[in-house]
Design a protein around this motif. Structure first.
Motif, PDB file in Angstrom:
ATOM      1  N   ARG A 139       0.928  -1.162  -0.055  1.00  0.00           N
ATOM      2  CA  ARG A 139      -0.038   0.109   0.217  1.00  0.00           C
ATOM      3  C   ARG A 139       0.886   1.239  -0.074  1.00  0.00           C
ATOM      4  NH1 ARG A 139      -5.886  -0.712   1.147  1.00  0.00           N
ATOM      5  NH2 ARG A 139      -5.815  -2.873   1.404  1.00  0.00           N
ATOM      6  N   SER A 140       2.119   1.303  -0.537  1.00  0.00           N
ATOM      7  CA  SER A 140       3.026   2.312  -0.491  1.00  0.00           C
ATOM      8  C   SER A 140       2.568   3.202  -1.352  1.00  0.00           C
ATOM      9  CB  SER A 140       4.461   2.082  -0.911  1.00  0.00           C
ATOM     10  OG  SER A 140       4.562   1.286  -2.063  1.00  0.00           O
ATOM     11  N   ALA A 141       2.811   4.664  -1.011  1.00  0.00           N
ATOM     12  CA  ALA A 141       2.356   5.782  -1.827  1.00  0.00           C
ATOM     13  C   ALA A 141       3.260   5.878  -2.996  1.00  0.00           C
ATOM     14  CB  ALA A 141       2.292   6.971  -0.925  1.00  0.00           C
ATOM     15  N   SER A 142       2.467   6.399  -4.138  1.00  0.00           N
ATOM     16  CA  SER A 142       3.658   6.525  -5.178  1.00  0.00           C
ATOM     17  C   SER A 142       4.780   7.651  -5.126  1.00  0.00           C
ATOM     18  CB  SER A 142       2.726   6.898  -6.415  1.00  0.00           C
ATOM     19  OG  SER A 142       2.073   8.537  -6.074  1.00  0.00           O
ATOM     20  N   SER A 143       4.543   8.299  -4.074  1.00  0.00           N
ATOM     21  CA  SER A 143       5.688   9.226  -3.526  1.00  0.00           C
ATOM     22  C   SER A 143       6.673   8.650  -2.819  1.00  0.00           C
ATOM     23  CB  SER A 143       5.122  10.526  -2.836  1.00  0.00           C
ATOM     24  OG  SER A 143       4.465   9.776  -1.593  1.00  0.00           O
ATOM     25  N   GLY A 144       6.869   7.377  -2.757  1.00  0.00           N
ATOM     26  CA  GLY A 144       7.681   6.602  -1.886  1.00  0.00           C
ATOM     27  C   GLY A 144       7.424   6.928  -0.582  1.00  0.00           C
ATOM     28  N   GLU A 145       6.531   7.433   0.189  1.00  0.00           N
ATOM     29  CA  GLU A 145       6.347   7.458   1.643  1.00  0.00           C
ATOM     30  C   GLU A 145       5.511   6.185   1.994  1.00  0.00           C
ATOM     31  OE1 GLU A 145       4.035  10.922   2.520  1.00  0.00           O
ATOM     32  OE2 GLU A 145       5.809  12.268   1.558  1.00  0.00           O
TER      33      GLU A 145
END
Length: 62
Positions: free
Chosen positions: A11-17
């Motif tokens: 479920r990681s964000a596309s921003s890498g967070e």
């Protein structure tokens, strides 16, 4: 020293967070920030991790 094999959250964000989790060491779950792979690692027991997941999933299902 224990060698954890971390996997990035699905479920990681596309921003890498996101967080990375390691479950390859018996009885222990390790969690770290993916942006800081050499930073601190939180280690919890399997039972504590199961409770955390149950509560987190119940809150996202609402």
């Amino acid at each position: 020293m224990t060698r954890f094999e971390f996997v990035k959250s699905s479920r990681s964000a596309s921003s890498g967070e996101c967080v990375e989790v390691a479950t390859n060491v018996a009885g222990t779950v390790a969690v770290r920030d993916s942006k800081r792979p050499t930073g601190p690692v939180v280690e919890v027991g399997d039972a504590a991790w199961a409770v955390f997941l149950r509560v987190a999933r119940s809150r996202t299902a609402s």
